[in-house]
Motif scaffolding. Structure first.
Motif, PDB file in Angstrom:
ATOM      1  N   VAL A  29      39.163  33.509  74.753  1.00  0.00           N
ATOM      2  CA  VAL A  29      39.842  34.805  74.676  1.00  0.00           C
ATOM      3  C   VAL A  29      38.899  35.846  74.083  1.00  0.00           C
ATOM      4  O   VAL A  29      38.275  35.619  73.040  1.00  0.00           O
ATOM      5  CB  VAL A  29      41.120  34.733  73.811  1.00  0.00           C
ATOM      6  N   ARG A  30      38.812  36.980  74.746  1.00  0.00           N
ATOM      7  CA  ARG A  30      38.024  38.103  74.234  1.00  0.00           C
ATOM      8  C   ARG A  30      38.974  39.139  73.618  1.00  0.00           C
ATOM      9  O   ARG A  30      39.915  39.617  74.270  1.00  0.00           O
ATOM     10  CB  ARG A  30      37.217  38.756  75.346  1.00  0.00           C
ATOM     11  N   PHE A  31      38.741  39.468  72.346  1.00  0.00           N
ATOM     12  CA  PHE A  31      39.514  40.491  71.647  1.00  0.00           C
ATOM     13  C   PHE A  31      38.627  41.731  71.495  1.00  0.00           C
ATOM     14  O   PHE A  31      37.521  41.652  70.951  1.00  0.00           O
ATOM     15  CB  PHE A  31      39.946  40.001  70.265  1.00  0.00           C
ATOM     16  N   ALA A  55      38.100  46.112  61.903  1.00  0.00           N
ATOM     17  CA  ALA A  55      39.235  45.394  62.491  1.00  0.00           C
ATOM     18  C   ALA A  55      38.824  43.980  62.897  1.00  0.00           C
ATOM     19  O   ALA A  55      39.564  43.010  62.655  1.00  0.00           O
ATOM     20  CB  ALA A  55      39.771  46.163  63.694  1.00  0.00           C
ATOM     21  N   VAL A  56      37.648  43.837  63.506  1.00  0.00           N
ATOM     22  CA  VAL A  56      37.165  42.503  63.890  1.00  0.00           C
ATOM     23  C   VAL A  56      36.991  41.636  62.651  1.00  0.00           C
ATOM     24  O   VAL A  56      37.382  40.458  62.636  1.00  0.00           O
ATOM     25  CB  VAL A  56      35.849  42.612  64.685  1.00  0.00           C
ATOM     26  N   GLU A  57      36.401  42.208  61.602  1.00  0.00           N
ATOM     27  CA  GLU A  57      36.173  41.410  60.391  1.00  0.00           C
ATOM     28  C   GLU A  57      37.489  41.018  59.732  1.00  0.00           C
ATOM     29  O   GLU A  57      37.632  39.892  59.212  1.00  0.00           O
ATOM     30  CB  GLU A  57      35.283  42.184  59.430  1.00  0.00           C
ATOM     31  N   ALA A  58      38.465  41.926  59.723  1.00  0.00           N
ATOM     32  CA  ALA A  58      39.779  41.596  59.169  1.00  0.00           C
ATOM     33  C   ALA A  58      40.452  40.501  60.007  1.00  0.00           C
ATOM     34  O   ALA A  58      41.061  39.566  59.468  1.00  0.00           O
ATOM     35  CB  ALA A  58      40.655  42.849  59.119  1.00  0.00           C
ATOM     36  N   PHE A  59      40.320  40.615  61.311  1.00  0.00           N
ATOM     37  CA  PHE A  59      40.880  39.615  62.216  1.00  0.00           C
ATOM     38  C   PHE A  59      40.225  38.257  61.986  1.00  0.00           C
ATOM     39  O   PHE A  59      40.909  37.227  61.853  1.00  0.00           O
ATOM     40  CB  PHE A  59      40.670  40.092  63.658  1.00  0.00           C
ATOM     41  N   ASP A  60      38.900  38.236  61.915  1.00  0.00           N
ATOM     42  CA  ASP A  60      38.196  36.974  61.697  1.00  0.00           C
ATOM     43  C   ASP A  60      38.586  36.353  60.357  1.00  0.00           C
ATOM     44  O   ASP A  60      38.734  35.129  60.240  1.00  0.00           O
ATOM     45  CB  ASP A  60      36.683  37.198  61.741  1.00  0.00           C
ATOM     46  N   PHE A  61      38.761  37.182  59.329  1.00  0.00           N
ATOM     47  CA  PHE A  61      39.157  36.677  58.013  1.00  0.00           C
ATOM     48  C   PHE A  61      40.520  35.984  58.094  1.00  0.00           C
ATOM     49  O   PHE A  61      40.709  34.891  57.567  1.00  0.00           O
ATOM     50  CB  PHE A  61      39.201  37.825  57.011  1.00  0.00           C
ATOM     51  N   TYR A 117      34.271  31.286  66.928  1.00  0.00           N
ATOM     52  CA  TYR A 117      34.145  32.638  67.472  1.00  0.00           C
ATOM     53  C   TYR A 117      32.735  33.153  67.290  1.00  0.00           C
ATOM     54  O   TYR A 117      31.933  32.623  66.496  1.00  0.00           O
ATOM     55  CB  TYR A 117      35.131  33.584  66.780  1.00  0.00           C
ATOM     56  N   VAL A 118      32.430  34.196  68.029  1.00  0.00           N
ATOM     57  CA  VAL A 118      31.177  34.930  67.860  1.00  0.00           C
ATOM     58  C   VAL A 118      31.459  36.407  68.116  1.00  0.00           C
ATOM     59  O   VAL A 118      32.190  36.768  69.046  1.00  0.00           O
ATOM     60  CB  VAL A 118      30.081  34.400  68.816  1.00  0.00           C
ATOM     61  N   ILE A 119      30.931  37.260  67.246  1.00  0.00           N
ATOM     62  CA  ILE A 119      31.068  38.704  67.437  1.00  0.00           C
ATOM     63  C   ILE A 119      30.059  39.136  68.490  1.00  0.00           C
ATOM     64  O   ILE A 119      28.853  39.007  68.296  1.00  0.00           O
ATOM     65  CB  ILE A 119      30.852  39.471  66.121  1.00  0.00           C
ATOM     66  N   THR A 120      30.544  39.602  69.606  1.00  0.00           N
ATOM     67  CA  THR A 120      29.667  39.963  70.723  1.00  0.00           C
ATOM     68  C   THR A 120      29.319  41.449  70.761  1.00  0.00           C
ATOM     69  O   THR A 120      28.412  41.853  71.493  1.00  0.00           O
ATOM     70  CB  THR A 120      30.329  39.564  72.053  1.00  0.00           C
ATOM     71  N   ASP A 121      30.030  42.264  69.995  1.00  0.00           N
ATOM     72  CA  ASP A 121      29.726  43.695  69.903  1.00  0.00           C
ATOM     73  C   ASP A 121      30.242  44.182  68.559  1.00  0.00           C
ATOM     74  O   ASP A 121      31.454  44.172  68.315  1.00  0.00           O
ATOM     75  CB  ASP A 121      30.386  44.464  71.048  1.00  0.00           C
ATOM     76  N   VAL A 174      30.185  54.963  62.495  1.00  0.00           N
ATOM     77  CA  VAL A 174      31.388  54.126  62.439  1.00  0.00           C
ATOM     78  C   VAL A 174      31.671  53.620  63.850  1.00  0.00           C
ATOM     79  O   VAL A 174      31.864  54.434  64.767  1.00  0.00           O
ATOM     80  CB  VAL A 174      32.593  54.928  61.905  1.00  0.00           C
ATOM     81  N   PRO A 175      31.679  52.300  64.050  1.00  0.00           N
ATOM     82  CA  PRO A 175      31.846  51.768  65.411  1.00  0.00           C
ATOM     83  C   PRO A 175      33.235  52.073  65.976  1.00  0.00           C
ATOM     84  O   PRO A 175      34.249  51.775  65.329  1.00  0.00           O
ATOM     85  CB  PRO A 175      31.654  50.263  65.248  1.00  0.00           C
ATOM     86  N   ASP A 176      33.266  52.679  67.146  1.00  0.00           N
ATOM     87  CA  ASP A 176      34.562  52.934  67.783  1.00  0.00           C
ATOM     88  C   ASP A 176      34.959  51.798  68.730  1.00  0.00           C
ATOM     89  O   ASP A 176      36.038  51.834  69.328  1.00  0.00           O
ATOM     90  CB  ASP A 176      34.557  54.267  68.522  1.00  0.00           C
ATOM     91  N   ARG A 177      34.100  50.810  68.840  1.00  0.00           N
ATOM     92  CA  ARG A 177      34.411  49.646  69.668  1.00  0.00           C
ATOM     93  C   ARG A 177      33.746  48.414  69.074  1.00  0.00           C
ATOM     94  O   ARG A 177      32.590  48.464  68.649  1.00  0.00           O
ATOM     95  CB  ARG A 177      33.905  49.846  71.104  1.00  0.00           C
ATOM     96  N   ALA A 178      34.473  47.327  69.017  1.00  0.00           N
ATOM     97  CA  ALA A 178      33.922  46.049  68.567  1.00  0.00           C
ATOM     98  C   ALA A 178      34.643  44.936  69.308  1.00  0.00           C
ATOM     99  O   ALA A 178      35.810  45.077  69.716  1.00  0.00           O
ATOM    100  CB  ALA A 178      34.071  45.881  67.058  1.00  0.00           C
ATOM    101  N   GLU A 179      33.955  43.839  69.464  1.00  0.00           N
ATOM    102  CA  GLU A 179      34.472  42.769  70.317  1.00  0.00           C
ATOM    103  C   GLU A 179      34.131  41.418  69.700  1.00  0.00           C
ATOM    104  O   GLU A 179      33.043  41.229  69.147  1.00  0.00           O
ATOM    105  CB  GLU A 179      33.836  42.894  71.703  1.00  0.00           C
ATOM    106  N   VAL A 180      35.050  40.478  69.817  1.00  0.00           N
ATOM    107  CA  VAL A 180      34.829  39.118  69.328  1.00  0.00           C
ATOM    108  C   VAL A 180      35.387  38.138  70.353  1.00  0.00           C
ATOM    109  O   VAL A 180      36.444  38.375  70.948  1.00  0.00           O
ATOM    110  CB  VAL A 180      35.459  38.913  67.934  1.00  0.00           C
ATOM    111  N   LEU A 181      34.661  37.066  70.575  1.00  0.00           N
ATOM    112  CA  LEU A 181      35.031  36.061  71.569  1.00  0.00           C
ATOM    113  C   LEU A 181      35.455  34.787  70.848  1.00  0.00           C
ATOM    114  O   LEU A 181      34.713  34.263  70.003  1.00  0.00           O
ATOM    115  CB  LEU A 181      33.847  35.781  72.490  1.00  0.00           C
TER     116      LEU A 181
END
Length: 480
Positions: free
Chosen positions: A211-213, A235-241, A258-262, A270-277
């Motif tokens: 799943v890609r978030f 948001a990605v870091e909070a999700f991963d936590f 998981y791996v953070i792909t972006d 400030v990143p307006d887009r981030a992605e985790v697989l």
């Protein structure tokens, strides 16, 4: 477990146990075995070509075409581009039933480039590599199917179908083929995979979803106006936590990685887009579904807490395997008679040097490649996933593991890429081809065994089964 074979087959096969690349010439009484014995160098060349191409999932254009052309040269009827996937194909030889299937894979792993030397050395430029040995898997399956065709050509009735299955590594190619009905009409399916041991896999393995978030925020100057930004990376870091906290409250057999792909491009933006697989795994696909529901709630919470939004995409989904004891026993009897893999002096020197460069001083582990071990539910666990699992619910399937690597790594490693591109790997592929050939020939001539395989399959699967793809009705995730 029964370990008996007809007397004639024993007389044919027992001397093969001591052979390294092929049995003694005077014992080649099966046209398929005869063909394999005479064409070791041909398939050694083929697997090394695939090893050099090293194309990743859904990009295996040259690899697939190489296999298709080889099969056509041996009289197979080849249908390319099945299930809407350009690198998927079905090759058939023979007429009527029984219809036996064999699956081939040929995709490589990103970042696993490695020269065929006994020490860590990636080629210039790096890139993908066959760290899971799918160059061998594809070659061995094709060799086995061609060998069966030589036996069928003697006047035997039946059909052999070779399924070219792309993108096993994360792409779930077989799930899409299964959804489109590509495996319908088969009486049995034969499957194998390179390994560091020789055995038959009878465990269920793990179901999984990939799943890609993707989180969306608002960019801003990270120092000049941070209050204006909403960080998608936060948001990605909070999700991963939260997902890491979840590990304490799931069944012990669950696997989450998981791996953070972006994660953005520059610290001062400030990143307006981030992605985790994510990969979510469990021995039961129902638990995988529950994990996905909980992950979606965690993603929603992470988005709410950071002032962002999110979307998710299920890229692939695989069922756990449905074992078939009857077919597995037949495979195991043939594997026992053929025996394990024997290194020559050059190959052993290569293996010893690889062990030394991997920090292993005890060479006793090399003995395992020459012996056949009991089926994997008798002491060998299987904590991996494969899109083969989808197929096992549509057709009775038996799976082999053949020693094709030096036992110096732990899977998806440079040692497997390196040793799999040598004659060590070719010997494993050809031994798999022999087992496939012998097993298929038995199934063509033994309707009683086929009937028992089918009866067990229907009983284990249950009367109300209906295949529901875990990735839904999405199209295959082909490269743009």
């Amino acid at each position: 477990m029964r370990k008996t074979l007809p007397i004639l087959l024993l007389a044919l096969l027992l001397p093969v146990v001591a052979a390294s690349a092929k049995p003694p010439r005077q014992l080649r009484k099966n046209a398929g075995l005869h063909y394999l014995d005479d064409h070791f160098l041909r398939y050694d060349s083929l697997q090394k070509q695939l090893h050099g191409l090293a194309e990743t999932g859904y990009r295996e254009f040259r690899s697939a075409e190489l296999l298709c052309r080889h099969l056509e040269q041996h009289g197979f009827r080849v249908e390319r581009g099945v299930a809407g996937i350009p690198t998927a194909f079905i090759a058939a030889f023979g007429e009527g039933g029984p219809v036996i299937g064999v699956m081939a894979e040929y995709d490589a792993l990103p970042g696993m480039a490695q020269d065929t030397v006994p020490f860590r050395r990636a080629p210039a430029g790096g890139g993908a590599g066959h760290g899971c040995g799918h160059n061998l898997l594809g070659t061995g399956s094709v060799a086995g199917a061609v060998a069966v065709s030589k036996w069928l050509a003697e006047g035997h009735r039946g059909t052999i179908r070779l399924f070219g299955c792309p993108a096993e590594e994360g792409g779930g190619g077989k799930a899409y083929l299964m959804r489109e009905g590509c495996f319908e009409g088969l009486d049995a399916m034969l499957d194998w995979h390179p390994d560091t041991r020789n055995t038959v896999n009878t465990q269920t393995g793990l179901a999984n979803v990939q799943v890609r978030f993707t989180f969306h925020g608002r960019s801003a100057h990270a120092s000049g106006a941070p209050e204006q930004g909403r960080s998608a990376l936060d948001a990605v870091e909070a999700f991963d936590f939260m997902m890491n906290l979840l590990r304490e409250h799931v069944p012990q057999t669950t696997r989450i990685h998981y791996v953070i792909t972006d994660g953005g491009r520059a610290p001062n933006v400030v990143p307006d887009r981030a992605e985790v697989l994510y990969y979510l795994r469990s021995p039961q696909r129902t638990v995988v579904g529950e994990l996905l529901d909980r992950a979606l709630k965690a993603a929603e919470g992470a988005a709410l807490g950071t002032g962002t939004t999110f979307e998710h995409e299920i890229i692939s989904g695989n069922y756990e395997r449905l074992p078939n004891r009857t077919l597995s026993e037949l495979l195991y009897r043939n594997l026992e008679c053929l025996g394990g893999i024997r290194y020559d002096a050059r190959e052993r020197a290569f293996a010893v040097e690889m062990l030394r460069n991997s920090g292993i001083t005890d060479t006793a582990c090399l003995a395992r490649v020459s012996r056949v071990e009991p089926p994997s539910d008798e002491g060998l666990a299987a904590w991996v996933s494969s899109d083969v699992g989808n197929v096992t619910w549509g057709v009775p399937t038996g799976s082999l593991r053949i020693a094709s690597f030096v036992p110096a790594g732990s899977g998806h490693c440079w040692q497997q890429t390196a040793s799999g591109g040598t004659t060590i790997g070719t010997k494993g592929a050809m031994q798999a081809a022999r087992v496939i050939c012998l097993t298929a020939c038995t199934l063509y001539t033994d309707p009683a065994t086929l009937a028992r395989i089918r009866a067990e399959f229907l009983e284990r699967r249950g009367p109300d089964f209906r295949f529901e793809p875990l990735m839904g009705d999405r199209t295959p995730p082909l490269p743009l």
